[in-house]
Design a protein around this motif. Structure first.
Motif, PDB file in Angstrom:
ATOM      1  N   VAL A 386     -40.862  26.182 -43.103  1.00 56.08           N
ATOM      2  CA  VAL A 386     -41.624  25.098 -42.468  1.00 56.08           C
ATOM      3  C   VAL A 386     -41.303  23.788 -43.165  1.00 56.08           C
ATOM      4  CG1 VAL A 386     -43.513  26.551 -41.648  1.00 56.08           C
ATOM      5  CG2 VAL A 386     -43.622  25.590 -43.936  1.00 56.08           C
ATOM      6  N   TRP A 387     -41.328  22.745 -42.380  1.00 55.05           N
ATOM      7  CA  TRP A 387     -40.980  21.405 -42.880  1.00 55.05           C
ATOM      8  C   TRP A 387     -42.178  20.807 -43.605  1.00 55.05           C
ATOM      9  CZ3 TRP A 387     -41.003  16.409 -39.581  1.00 55.05           C
ATOM     10  CH2 TRP A 387     -40.400  15.362 -40.295  1.00 55.05           C
ATOM     11  N   ARG A 388     -42.004  20.513 -44.895  1.00 56.11           N
ATOM     12  CA  ARG A 388     -43.061  19.934 -45.707  1.00 56.11           C
ATOM     13  C   ARG A 388     -42.477  18.844 -46.606  1.00 56.11           C
ATOM     14  NH1 ARG A 388     -45.715  21.873 -42.424  1.00 56.11           N
ATOM     15  NH2 ARG A 388     -47.399  23.407 -42.594  1.00 56.11           N
ATOM     16  N   PRO A 389     -42.261  17.639 -46.081  1.00 57.20           N
ATOM     17  CA  PRO A 389     -41.732  16.548 -46.907  1.00 57.20           C
ATOM     18  C   PRO A 389     -42.735  16.144 -47.986  1.00 57.20           C
ATOM     19  CG  PRO A 389     -42.434  15.721 -44.776  1.00 57.20           C
ATOM     20  CD  PRO A 389     -42.531  17.215 -44.703  1.00 57.20           C
ATOM     21  N   THR A 390     -42.252  15.473 -49.007  1.00 58.78           N
ATOM     22  CA  THR A 390     -43.120  15.000 -50.084  1.00 58.78           C
ATOM     23  C   THR A 390     -42.896  13.522 -50.328  1.00 58.78           C
ATOM     24  OG1 THR A 390     -41.511  15.501 -51.826  1.00 58.78           O
ATOM     25  CG2 THR A 390     -43.073  17.244 -51.233  1.00 58.78           C
ATOM     26  N   ILE A 391     -43.908  12.881 -50.887  1.00 60.14           N
ATOM     27  CA  ILE A 391     -43.776  11.521 -51.404  1.00 60.14           C
ATOM     28  C   ILE A 391     -44.324  11.504 -52.821  1.00 60.14           C
ATOM     29  CG2 ILE A 391     -43.878  10.368 -49.155  1.00 60.14           C
ATOM     30  CD1 ILE A 391     -46.816   9.731 -49.720  1.00 60.14           C
ATOM     31  N   ARG A 418     -51.460  17.231 -49.493  1.00 57.41           N
ATOM     32  CA  ARG A 418     -51.982  18.101 -50.540  1.00 57.41           C
ATOM     33  C   ARG A 418     -51.321  17.729 -51.858  1.00 57.41           C
ATOM     34  NH1 ARG A 418     -54.183  23.233 -50.022  1.00 57.41           N
ATOM     35  NH2 ARG A 418     -53.457  23.286 -47.861  1.00 57.41           N
ATOM     36  N   LEU A 419     -52.126  17.648 -52.944  1.00 60.38           N
ATOM     37  CA  LEU A 419     -51.576  17.317 -54.254  1.00 60.38           C
ATOM     38  C   LEU A 419     -50.760  18.487 -54.796  1.00 60.38           C
ATOM     39  CD1 LEU A 419     -53.866  15.102 -54.019  1.00 60.38           C
ATOM     40  CD2 LEU A 419     -54.001  15.226 -56.517  1.00 60.38           C
ATOM     41  N   LEU A 420     -49.469  18.228 -55.037  1.00 61.04           N
ATOM     42  CA  LEU A 420     -48.610  19.248 -55.632  1.00 61.04           C
ATOM     43  C   LEU A 420     -48.527  19.116 -57.141  1.00 61.04           C
ATOM     44  CD1 LEU A 420     -45.485  19.566 -53.285  1.00 61.04           C
ATOM     45  CD2 LEU A 420     -47.500  21.037 -53.412  1.00 61.04           C
ATOM     46  N   GLU A 421     -48.589  17.878 -57.622  1.00 61.84           N
ATOM     47  CA  GLU A 421     -48.422  17.645 -59.059  1.00 61.84           C
ATOM     48  C   GLU A 421     -49.100  16.349 -59.447  1.00 61.84           C
ATOM     49  OE1 GLU A 421     -44.807  16.995 -62.341  1.00 61.84           O
ATOM     50  OE2 GLU A 421     -44.331  17.446 -60.235  1.00 61.84           O
ATOM     51  N   VAL A 422     -49.770  16.377 -60.574  1.00 67.14           N
ATOM     52  CA  VAL A 422     -50.361  15.172 -61.171  1.00 67.14           C
ATOM     53  C   VAL A 422     -50.021  15.184 -62.646  1.00 67.14           C
ATOM     54  CG1 VAL A 422     -52.475  13.877 -61.645  1.00 67.14           C
ATOM     55  CG2 VAL A 422     -52.296  15.199 -59.525  1.00 67.14           C
ATOM     56  N   ARG A 423     -49.253  14.202 -63.089  1.00 72.68           N
ATOM     57  CA  ARG A 423     -48.874  14.177 -64.511  1.00 72.68           C
ATOM     58  C   ARG A 423     -49.070  12.765 -65.082  1.00 72.68           C
ATOM     59  NH1 ARG A 423     -43.770  14.505 -61.878  1.00 72.68           N
ATOM     60  NH2 ARG A 423     -42.479  12.652 -62.240  1.00 72.68           N
ATOM     61  N   GLN A 424     -49.494  12.749 -66.330  1.00 69.57           N
ATOM     62  CA  GLN A 424     -49.716  11.481 -67.020  1.00 69.57           C
ATOM     63  C   GLN A 424     -48.447  11.061 -67.729  1.00 69.57           C
ATOM     64  OE1 GLN A 424     -53.081  11.482 -69.633  1.00 69.57           O
ATOM     65  NE2 GLN A 424     -52.914   9.317 -70.139  1.00 69.57           N
ATOM     66  N   GLU A 425     -48.087   9.789 -67.599  1.00 65.85           N
ATOM     67  CA  GLU A 425     -46.891   9.251 -68.232  1.00 65.85           C
ATOM     68  C   GLU A 425     -47.217   8.703 -69.613  1.00 65.85           C
ATOM     69  OE1 GLU A 425     -44.219   9.922 -66.884  1.00 65.85           O
ATOM     70  OE2 GLU A 425     -44.782  10.327 -64.802  1.00 65.85           O
ATOM     71  N   GLY A 428     -49.575   5.739 -70.025  1.00 65.17           N
ATOM     72  CA  GLY A 428     -50.956   5.888 -69.573  1.00 65.17           C
ATOM     73  C   GLY A 428     -51.118   5.977 -68.070  1.00 65.17           C
ATOM     74  N   GLY A 429     -50.073   5.637 -67.298  1.00 66.72           N
ATOM     75  CA  GLY A 429     -50.142   5.748 -65.853  1.00 66.72           C
ATOM     76  C   GLY A 429     -50.011   7.195 -65.399  1.00 66.72           C
ATOM     77  N   HIS A 430     -50.119   7.408 -64.116  1.00 67.07           N
ATOM     78  CA  HIS A 430     -50.022   8.754 -63.547  1.00 67.07           C
ATOM     79  C   HIS A 430     -48.995   8.779 -62.417  1.00 67.07           C
ATOM     80  CE1 HIS A 430     -53.786   9.415 -65.716  1.00 67.07           C
ATOM     81  NE2 HIS A 430     -53.667  10.718 -65.461  1.00 67.07           N
ATOM     82  N   THR A 431     -48.293   9.890 -62.326  1.00 71.60           N
ATOM     83  CA  THR A 431     -47.394  10.151 -61.205  1.00 71.60           C
ATOM     84  C   THR A 431     -47.987  11.283 -60.382  1.00 71.60           C
ATOM     85  OG1 THR A 431     -45.424   9.408 -62.389  1.00 71.60           O
ATOM     86  CG2 THR A 431     -45.095  10.922 -60.540  1.00 71.60           C
ATOM     87  N   VAL A 432     -48.041  11.062 -59.083  1.00 72.13           N
ATOM     88  CA  VAL A 432     -48.643  12.030 -58.171  1.00 72.13           C
ATOM     89  C   VAL A 432     -47.611  12.414 -57.116  1.00 72.13           C
ATOM     90  CG1 VAL A 432     -50.531  12.493 -56.571  1.00 72.13           C
ATOM     91  CG2 VAL A 432     -50.907  10.969 -58.519  1.00 72.13           C
ATOM     92  N   VAL A 433     -47.409  13.711 -56.928  1.00 78.03           N
ATOM     93  CA  VAL A 433     -46.520  14.211 -55.881  1.00 78.03           C
ATOM     94  C   VAL A 433     -47.397  14.822 -54.787  1.00 78.03           C
ATOM     95  CG1 VAL A 433     -44.604  15.741 -55.302  1.00 78.03           C
ATOM     96  CG2 VAL A 433     -44.713  14.674 -57.573  1.00 78.03           C
ATOM     97  N   LEU A 434     -47.207  14.349 -53.566  1.00 73.61           N
ATOM     98  CA  LEU A 434     -47.993  14.799 -52.426  1.00 73.61           C
ATOM     99  C   LEU A 434     -47.113  15.518 -51.416  1.00 73.61           C
ATOM    100  CD1 LEU A 434     -50.185  11.639 -51.711  1.00 73.61           C
ATOM    101  CD2 LEU A 434     -50.961  13.773 -52.735  1.00 73.61           C
ATOM    102  N   GLN A 435     -47.583  16.636 -50.927  1.00 73.57           N
ATOM    103  CA  GLN A 435     -46.924  17.344 -49.836  1.00 73.57           C
ATOM    104  C   GLN A 435     -47.609  16.963 -48.533  1.00 73.57           C
ATOM    105  OE1 GLN A 435     -45.787  21.703 -49.942  1.00 73.57           O
ATOM    106  NE2 GLN A 435     -47.527  21.836 -48.517  1.00 73.57           N
ATOM    107  N   LEU A 436     -46.838  16.449 -47.570  1.00 71.17           N
ATOM    108  CA  LEU A 436     -47.374  16.003 -46.294  1.00 71.17           C
ATOM    109  C   LEU A 436     -47.385  17.159 -45.304  1.00 71.17           C
ATOM    110  CD1 LEU A 436     -45.541  12.561 -46.072  1.00 71.17           C
ATOM    111  CD2 LEU A 436     -47.725  13.104 -47.158  1.00 71.17           C
ATOM    112  N   GLU A 437     -48.518  17.348 -44.646  1.00 70.47           N
ATOM    113  CA  GLU A 437     -48.689  18.501 -43.763  1.00 70.47           C
ATOM    114  C   GLU A 437     -49.100  18.037 -42.369  1.00 70.47           C
ATOM    115  OE1 GLU A 437     -51.496  20.947 -45.810  1.00 70.47           O
ATOM    116  OE2 GLU A 437     -50.093  21.476 -47.413  1.00 70.47           O
ATOM    117  N   THR A 452     -44.019   7.239 -39.681  1.00 72.21           N
ATOM    118  CA  THR A 452     -44.868   8.369 -40.038  1.00 72.21           C
ATOM    119  C   THR A 452     -44.669   8.828 -41.476  1.00 72.21           C
ATOM    120  OG1 THR A 452     -43.235   9.937 -39.175  1.00 72.21           O
ATOM    121  CG2 THR A 452     -44.962   9.185 -37.658  1.00 72.21           C
ATOM    122  N   LEU A 453     -43.551   8.463 -42.080  1.00 71.46           N
ATOM    123  CA  LEU A 453     -43.288   8.820 -43.470  1.00 71.46           C
ATOM    124  C   LEU A 453     -43.259   7.543 -44.290  1.00 71.46           C
ATOM    125  CD1 LEU A 453     -42.672  11.152 -45.421  1.00 71.46           C
ATOM    126  CD2 LEU A 453     -40.242  10.779 -44.993  1.00 71.46           C
TER     127      LEU A 453
END
Length: 503
Positions: A386-391, A418-425, A428-437, A452-453
């Motif tokens: 299934v197609w699940r792009p991320t940003i 949906r949150l796939l990953e949350v990591r602190q740099e 002090g900032g944060h990087t968030v990887v989201l899977q679009l459904e 749409t993307l």
């Protein structure tokens, strides 16, 4: 008070002027709202004393009860108010428009009125007055001993309908001006002081050359700005008592009428300043742009209005004195759903409201730094993809949401992520990887339809709030199991209901 409203209140106390809590208006304002400024007799629960009512700011209609302890005069007041309000309601029942309810095979075309009544009162006590007056008039008998005009119970049914909907934050058919203004501006005074209409407006729109604090102190003078009702000023009560005593003791009709006109003038003087404040509040609120979800909420009000009007046309019974258990549970579920949906819609429409949810960790804002449009993941069936792009987003704020949490963006409300990953740099900032459904116009493989993307460099807000969440699922009333008393019986008014005392 929330964090942002507290900060805004502190800023208002420093600047001397109310601070905005929103960037848009979150309630519908009709072109011709019906404004009601009521007064009640001191010491009586709902004995009507007077009211200014109507839709014309320059020409209000004065209704007075020169002897509120007289039952006949109280019901004459109700009859005169019914003549005004019922005519206004009938004026909303003109043009209709089609709309669709249900989905799939259950889809159905219906009609609703293009307008709905909107009643504005000065404060929360005004809403309580409308509710109590409805309760005390809707069950009255139109035949037999102590019969009243048919318009009186009709008025009571509509007042009860309005008061019931006032509990739903997504409804705009009955609104208190102090609550409306306080939801859009923060003053430098306490929330309880914000229930005083004159001082609240003094903070929002102080006279030229003055500031909010000074103008609010001046507005607390009951001689210049009488209470907005329904309660009256104790000093005025003494004057009124003397006039009513003279009215009762008048030796002939001519003398009684002369004192009655004086009572009317005194009561009008008590309500006219509030009447003017009400329309000033309307002007200030109209200056704010309307929120994106407001028309949809007003369309729902128009649907409810159309359905209740059809119910009354079919000789509908008055509302029961008390809800049965099943209907009380259904109403509670509807209220909970309405609150959640309304708060989500406000946040989607207004960045200032959304900022409060960012402070509580229910939302975050970041900049898109990367995207993977060609990403596929294993599907539910063996061997399927299934197609699940991320940003990927970068934010300087702390992200308190857990991996796996479902979120949405106001920029693309039809696209769930949906949150796939949350990591602190390290900085002090944060990087968030989201899977679009979803939200790709039903496409199941790249390329994504234009817009749409999210593009790299785009700033987006994501939140757990969902204004399109499905309401609570409860069985239909006729399917109520025997363990809960079975289907509730239709309410039938009794003679005891009709004899309900005014107090």
């Amino acid at each position: 008070m929330s964090v942002l409203s507290t900060v805004a209140a502190l800023a208002a106390s420093r600047t001397g002027r109310a601070e905005p809590l929103t960037t848009v208006r979150h309630q519908h304002l009709d072109e011709r709202p019906f404004v009601l400024v009521p007064l009640t007799l001191a010491g009586e629960a709902c004995a009507p004393l007077a009211a200014l009512a109507g839709t014309d700011p320059e020409h209000p209609t004065l209704l007075t009860v020169r002897q509120p302890r007289n039952r006949a005069e109280r019901f004459r007041f109700a009859e005169r108010l019914a003549a005004l309000l019922l005519a206004y309601i009938d004026g909303c029942r003109t043009d209709t428009e089609p709309f669709t309810v249900g989905r799939g095979k259950e889809k159905e075309e219906r009609l609703r009125f293009q307008r709905a009544p909107q009643l504005l009162v000065p404060n929360g006590e005004g809403i309580a007055y409308v509710r109590l007056l409805g309760r005390l008039t809707r069950l009255r008998a139109t035949e037999g001993p102590y019969a009243v005009a048919p318009s009186v119970p009709a008025l009571g049914k509509w007042l009860t309908w309005l008061a019931d909907l006032a509990e739903f934050p997504n409804s705009g058919v009955l609104l208190a001006m102090t609550r409306l203004l306080a939801a859009h501006w923060a003053t430098g005074q306490s929330p309880s002081e914000d229930s005083h209409l004159a001082s609240l407006l003094a903070w929002i729109d102080p006279p030229e050359g003055s500031d909010g604090a000074r103008a609010a102190r001046e507005a607390e003078d009951p001689a210049a700005w009488p209470p907005a009702g329904p309660s009256t000023d104790p000093v005025f009560d003494r004057t009124l008592h003397e006039l009513m005593t003279r009215y009762d003791e008048a030796s002939d009709d001519r003398g009684r009428e002369a004192v009655g006109r004086q009572i009317d003038r005194e009561l009008s003087g008590q309500m006219l300043p509030t009447w003017q404040l009400m329309w000033r509040g309307v002007e200030l609120l109209r200056d704010l742009p309307e929120g994106a979800h407001v028309p949809d909420r007003w369309a729902l009000d128009r649907r409810w209005f159309s359905e209740y009007a059809a119910y009354l046309d079919a000789d509908g019974r008055p509302q029961a004195r008390r809800d049965q258990a099943v209907r009380a549970a259904r109403r509670l579920a509807r209220l909970e759903d309405a609150v959640a949906r309304y708060e989500a819609e406000r946040a989607y429409d207004d960045p200032l409201v959304m900022a409060e949810y960012e402070l509580t960790g229910e939302a975050f804002t970041g900049t898109v730094t990367a995207r993977d449009e060609d990403r596929f993941v294993p599907g539910d069936r063996p061997g399927s993809q299934v197609w699940r792009p991320t940003i990927t987003l970068r934010t300087d704020a702390r992200v308190g949401l857990a991996v796996g949490t479902k979120v949405k963006s106001p920029a693309r409300p039809g696209q769930e992520a949906r949150l796939l990953e949350v990591r602190q740099e390290d900085d002090g900032g944060h990087t968030v990887v989201l899977q679009l459904e979803g939200g790709f116009e039903r496409k199941r493989k790249p390329p994504a339809p234009a817009g749409t993307l999210a593009e790299t460099g785009e700033e987006l807000t994501y939140t757990t709030l969902n204004p399109t969440a499905m309401p609570s699922a409860l069985p239909d009333e006729e399917d109520t199991p025997w363990t809960h008393g079975g289907p509730p019986q239709p309410y039938e008014p009794t003679d005891e209901d009709a004899e309900e005392t005014w107090e």
